[in-house]
Design a protein around this motif. Structure first.
Motif, PDB file in Angstrom:
ATOM      1  N   ALA A   1     -11.166 -12.019   5.609  1.00  0.00           N
ATOM      2  CA  ALA A   1     -12.386 -11.621   6.323  1.00  0.00           C
ATOM      3  C   ALA A   1     -12.210 -11.897   7.811  1.00  0.00           C
ATOM      4  CB  ALA A   1     -13.582 -12.411   5.798  1.00  0.00           C
TER       5      ALA A   1
ATOM      6  N   SER B   1       0.847  -1.187   0.000  1.00  0.00           N
ATOM      7  CA  SER B   1       0.000   0.000   0.000  1.00  0.00           C
ATOM      8  C   SER B   1       0.877   1.230   0.000  1.00  0.00           C
ATOM      9  CB  SER B   1      -0.936  -0.021   1.220  1.00  0.00           C
ATOM     10  OG  SER B   1      -0.549   0.941   2.148  1.00  0.00           O
TER      11      SER B   1
ATOM     12  N   LEU C   1      -7.049  -6.121   7.256  1.00  0.00           N
ATOM     13  CA  LEU C   1      -7.957  -7.104   6.655  1.00  0.00           C
ATOM     14  C   LEU C   1      -8.260  -6.712   5.208  1.00  0.00           C
ATOM     15  CD1 LEU C   1     -10.393  -7.739   9.657  1.00  0.00           C
ATOM     16  CD2 LEU C   1      -8.596  -9.262   8.811  1.00  0.00           C
ATOM     17  N   GLU C   2      -8.476  -5.426   4.993  1.00  0.00           N
ATOM     18  CA  GLU C   2      -8.782  -4.971   3.636  1.00  0.00           C
ATOM     19  C   GLU C   2      -7.577  -5.187   2.707  1.00  0.00           C
ATOM     20  OE1 GLU C   2     -10.331  -0.980   3.423  1.00  0.00           O
ATOM     21  OE2 GLU C   2      -9.920  -0.922   1.269  1.00  0.00           O
ATOM     22  N   ALA C   3      -6.387  -4.864   3.211  1.00  0.00           N
ATOM     23  CA  ALA C   3      -5.179  -4.993   2.385  1.00  0.00           C
ATOM     24  C   ALA C   3      -4.896  -6.442   1.995  1.00  0.00           C
ATOM     25  CB  ALA C   3      -3.983  -4.411   3.131  1.00  0.00           C
ATOM     26  N   THR C   4      -5.241  -7.372   2.871  1.00  0.00           N
ATOM     27  CA  THR C   4      -4.933  -8.783   2.613  1.00  0.00           C
ATOM     28  C   THR C   4      -6.118  -9.550   2.029  1.00  0.00           C
ATOM     29  OG1 THR C   4      -5.541  -9.280   4.904  1.00  0.00           O
ATOM     30  CG2 THR C   4      -3.190  -8.977   4.430  1.00  0.00           C
ATOM     31  N   GLY C   5      -7.301  -8.940   2.056  1.00  0.00           N
ATOM     32  CA  GLY C   5      -8.491  -9.641   1.560  1.00  0.00           C
ATOM     33  C   GLY C   5      -8.959 -10.745   2.496  1.00  0.00           C
TER      34      GLY C   5
ATOM     35  N   ALA D   1      -8.833  -3.118  10.559  1.00  0.00           N
ATOM     36  CA  ALA D   1      -9.671  -3.070   9.351  1.00  0.00           C
ATOM     37  C   ALA D   1      -8.797  -2.849   8.120  1.00  0.00           C
ATOM     38  CB  ALA D   1     -10.711  -1.960   9.482  1.00  0.00           C
ATOM     39  N   ASP D   2      -7.813  -1.983   8.279  1.00  0.00           N
ATOM     40  CA  ASP D   2      -6.877  -1.688   7.189  1.00  0.00           C
ATOM     41  C   ASP D   2      -6.116  -2.958   6.779  1.00  0.00           C
ATOM     42  OD1 ASP D   2      -5.332  -0.236   5.437  1.00  0.00           O
ATOM     43  OD2 ASP D   2      -4.034   0.610   6.989  1.00  0.00           O
TER      44      ASP D   2
END
Ligand code: ACO
Length: 358
Positions: free
Chosen positions: A270, A13, A264-268, A261-262
């Motif tokens: 859940a 990122s 989890l979003e970066a790694t996909g 949250a960041d």
């Protein structure tokens, strides 16, 4: 073993403090051993309330803490860290001579020049370079991430990361707002190089905000001694821990979910794929708030606050060790971890526990 050259610029990122995920180096890290150590003496809330105006009900309902360990004569950062490191070595199946680096996360060293070399000598890790890293309650996570960079770059193969604190040294035991919160302890994790497909550090974030430093301090006092003529020199010494509890609480319940949250979003990944939430153990209400935010059920939130309180840099490896020894955490488990505290500093990591390598 050779896994090629590192290139931190290939991060996932635009953040300046982000892991390469997947690693561009071909080299990953595995978490292969864990150990912990605690002082013998436990002080219950009821015992504390004989000394200060507080109650078991107040402390438990506000924090989840029921007791804390306090180091007695002969128990120091060196002895606790040495015991934790020795247990982690045994768990990993390493000999002390195999260790390349020892990182000791602590804010309460035995020696301000560094306590890690004392641990190096005590465990007989003669080849290892050893130094301290200070980032308060984020110290263990920051050290683990730092160790991973040395391993990924090819500089080192085997690293011991220790979190140890003895904040009982620096508490004002007459200040009921802080003295009920903290305890002493140590935990250690053994990390080693593995090929990148087995990488156990899936992603991380590290953050600091010094503009909010005054929220939580263990600061040098401003005392001077006359030296020569009009010149003076500062006298070494620290004021007891000072905390704005409400500000730190608000900071934690805002920043910890944001950083997770960041990740989890970066790694996909859940939230329901996580086996465990392993957060810095400061307050059960903070653990509950973060778990609720991600709808993680209580049985997947690791907590030992009721027994040990906030052991600062030690909480995460101490909790991990307990959950490994009782069989809750098993090889392959995915763990979301976050450390937060003075600095202010905070961070997060998605980790996979490997266990000892055959
Ligand atoms: N027993 C009884 N009463 C108490 C105690 C106590 N131990 N401590 C405070 N009180 C009283 C206060 O005096 C105050 O009374 P008043 O209203 O008459 O003045 C009242 O309780 C409320 O005090 P608050 O400080 O507002 O209590 P709060 O609900 O905020 O809880 C706490 C305090 C538990 C410290 C909470 O703010 C917290 O957990 N903060 C986060 C701490 C944290 O996460 N630290 C992590 C980092 S640690 C590190 O980095 C080293």
């Amino acid at each position: 073993m050779s896994f090629g050259a590192g290139n931190p610029a290939d991060s996932a990122s635009s953040s300046p403090a982000v892991s390469a995920s997947p690693s561009s180096t071909g080299r990953g890290i595995a978490l292969v051993g864990c150990g912990s150590a605690l002082p013998a003496a436990s002080i219950s809330n009821a015992a504390l309330s004989e000394r200060i105006e507080t109650s078991d009900d107040w402390i438990r309902s506000r924090t989840g803490i029921g007791a804390r360990r306090v180091a007695g004569p002969g128990e120091t950062i060196t002895t606790l860290a040495t015991a934790a490191a020795t247990a982690a070595l045994e768990h990993a199946g390493w000999s002390p001579e195999q260790v390349d680096l020892i990182l000791l996360a602590t804010s309460s060293p035995d020696d301000l020049f560094g306590t890690a070399p004392r641990v190096q000598a005590a465990i007989g890790a003669h080849r290892a370079v050893a130094f301290d890293l200070t980032a308060a309650c984020s110290g263990f996570l920051f050290s683990l991430i730092t160790a991973a960079q040395y391993i990924r770059s090819g500089a080192f193969e085997r690293v011991l990361v220790i979190g140890a604190d003895q904040l009982s040294r620096w508490i004002d035991w007459d200040d009921r707002r802080t003295c009920v919160l903290f305890g002493d302890g140590a935990g250690a994790v053994a990390m080693q190089a593995v090929p990148q497909p087995q990488d156990g550090l899936l992603a991380f974030r590290m953050r600091s905000d010094g503009s909010r430093n005054a929220c939580l301090t263990l600061a040098q006092t401003e005392t001077h001694r006359p030296l020569i003529g009009s010149l003076s020199a500062q006298v070494g010494g620290f004021a007891p821990i000072h905390m704005n509890g409400q500000e730190v609480y608000k900071f934690a319940v805002r920043e910890v979910p944001a950083v997770l949250a960041d990740l989890l979003e970066a790694t996909g990944i859940a939230a329901d794929q996580l086996n465990w939430l392993l957060l810095h153990q400061a307050n059960q209400r903070i653990l509950d708030a973060v778990a609720n935010r991600f709808a993680v059920p209580q049985e997947r939130v690791l907590s030992n606050l009721s027994s040990y309180g906030n052991t600062s840099a030690a909480t995460i490896p101490l909790m991990l060790d307990e959950a490994l020894r009782d069989g809750r955490v098993r090889p392959g488990h995915l763990i979301a971890s976050s450390g937060f505290g003075a600095g202010l500093s905070w961070g997060g990591a998605l980790l996979r526990w490997s266990g000892p390598q055959s």
